[in-house]
Design an enzyme around this catalytic site. Structure first.
Site, short mmCIF file in Angstrom:
data_model
loop_
_atom_site.label_atom_id
_atom_site.label_comp_id
_atom_site.label_asym_id
_atom_site.label_seq_id
_atom_site.Cartn_x
_atom_site.Cartn_y
_atom_site.Cartn_z
NE ARG A 60 23.35 22.73 -19.34
CZ ARG A 60 24.28 23.19 -20.15
NH1 ARG A 60 24.01 24.15 -21.00
NH2 ARG A 60 25.49 22.69 -20.13
CG HIS A 64 24.87 23.73 -14.44
ND1 HIS A 64 26.05 23.52 -15.14
CD2 HIS A 64 23.98 22.83 -14.92
CE1 HIS A 64 25.87 22.53 -16.01
NE2 HIS A 64 24.61 22.10 -15.89
CB SER A 74 28.20 30.55 -6.10
OG SER A 74 27.64 29.27 -6.28
CG ASN A 92 29.04 25.72 -14.85
OD1 ASN A 92 28.12 24.91 -14.99
ND2 ASN A 92 29.56 26.02 -13.68
N PRO A 162 26.53 16.34 -12.92
CG PRO A 162 24.34 15.57 -12.93
CD PRO A 162 25.17 16.74 -12.53
CG HIS A 192 17.59 16.16 -20.01
ND1 HIS A 192 18.50 15.12 -20.04
CD2 HIS A 192 18.25 17.21 -19.47
CE1 HIS A 192 19.66 15.54 -19.54
NE2 HIS A 192 19.53 16.81 -19.19
CG ASP A 246 5.57 16.97 -23.01
OD1 ASP A 246 6.74 16.55 -22.89
OD2 ASP A 246 5.09 17.30 -24.10
#
Length: 318
Positions: A60, A64, A74, A92, A162, A192, A246
């Site tokens: 993640r 980001h 950054s 964030n 998003p 996810h 998976d």
């Protein structure tokens, strides 16, 4: 005539030097930091064994960092009294601490072995790949030689990531603006399959009976009942195999077992549903497409040559 020829030669030499300096390669550190791969492997393995949620958090963090303005580290820079950095932007604030800690550990070990050589952006890109592989996902090549950004501003990422309340058209357009197709976006959404989301990101949608499996909705209501008092409450994105990379995430969506509004959107939108069905049936195809999309993302908007620096500390510019 001689001075002009000399100028041409100097221009060609400087252009060639800049090209060499800017070129990424798989063995970028083979001579300047031969222990790079081993240090990365050891640090990543130790961290993941101690904190099993590190893999999802690092993946993640990588997204980001890369998606708003390119893979330049950054996101790792801390705010100062004079500047609110990316990591303190509202979107964030829920990034977990373990991936930041992993990058600090890796950078510290690398600075001891090969000072001022390995960029924080490269560390994050390799860490994300190695951790995906470690939890069962596909291996893909990570080209090295990125430089680190010399600035980080929270305002610069507004609308570039998003968020849970975006509709599918907004998400498709966000990725398209960065050169990613609908299929690549769906493949990347397969990230996810590991990790979790905070209750505040989806609780308002649970009452929508057309989206959620009724028993799943009831379980989510119970799990998140205290979230206004405890904002850290969270639920696994893939309730079946939450720590394994998976294709069950895609298999869950037709059953109403998606967590976020965007998860349900992937299955309900005719532009994305064919790819959800494809990846639900064929894990090898999902792995192949995810690996290709990750490799593409890992070189998006990178800084090379003199456009960036090698930070001595990942949380501060030099």
């Amino acid at each position: 005539m001689a001075p002009l020829s000399l100028l041409v030669v100097l221009f060609l030499l400087s252009s060639a030097a800049l090209l060499c300096e800017s070129r990424l390669s798989l063995d970028y550190y083979s001579k300047t930091c031969p222990s790079f791969s081993k240090i990365m492997q050891d640090t990543i393995t130790n961290k993941q064994i101690t904190n099993p949620t590190t893999a999802a958090g690092t993946l993640r963090l990588f997204f980001h960092d890369c998606l708003p303005n390119g893979c330049d580290g950054s996101i790792l820079i801390s705010s100062t009294a004079f500047n609110k950095a990316e990591r303190d932007a509202d979107i964030n604030l829920s990034l977990p601490g373990d991936p930041f800690d992993l990058i600090v550990r890796a950078k510290t070990a690398l600075e001891l072995s090969c000072p001022n050589t390995v960029s924080c952006a490269d560390i994050l890109a390799v860490a994300a790949r190695d951790l995906v592989t470690m939890v069962g996902g596909p291996y893909y090549n990570v080209y090295l030689g990125r430089k680190d950004s010399t600035f980080s501003e929270a305002s610069s990422i507004e609308g570039k990531l998003p968020n849970p309340n975006m509709d599918m058209s907004q998400i498709i357009n966000l990725f398209a603006a960065r050169g990613f197709s609908i299929q690549e976006m769906v493949a990347l959404s397969g990230a996810h399959t590991i990790g979790f989301s905070h209750c505040k990101e989806f609780s308002s949608n649970i009452g929508n009976g057309t989206l959620y499996n009724p028993r799943f909705a009831q379980a989510l209501k119970q799990a998140c009942s205290d979230y206004p008092k405890n904002p850290t409450l969270s639920v696994f994105n893939d309730i079946m195999t939450p720590n394994k990379f998976d294709n069950l995430y895609f298999q869950n969506l037709p059953k109403g077992l998606g967590l976020l509004k965007s998860d349900h959107g992937l299955y309900n939108d005719p532009r994305t549903r064919p790819f959800v069905d494809l990846y639900a049936k064929d894990q090898n195809k999902f792995f192949k497409d995810f690996a290709r999309a990750m490799q593409k993302l890992s070189v998006y908007g990178i800084k090379t040559g003199r456009k960036g620096e090698i930070r001595r500390r990942c949380d501060a510019v030099n």
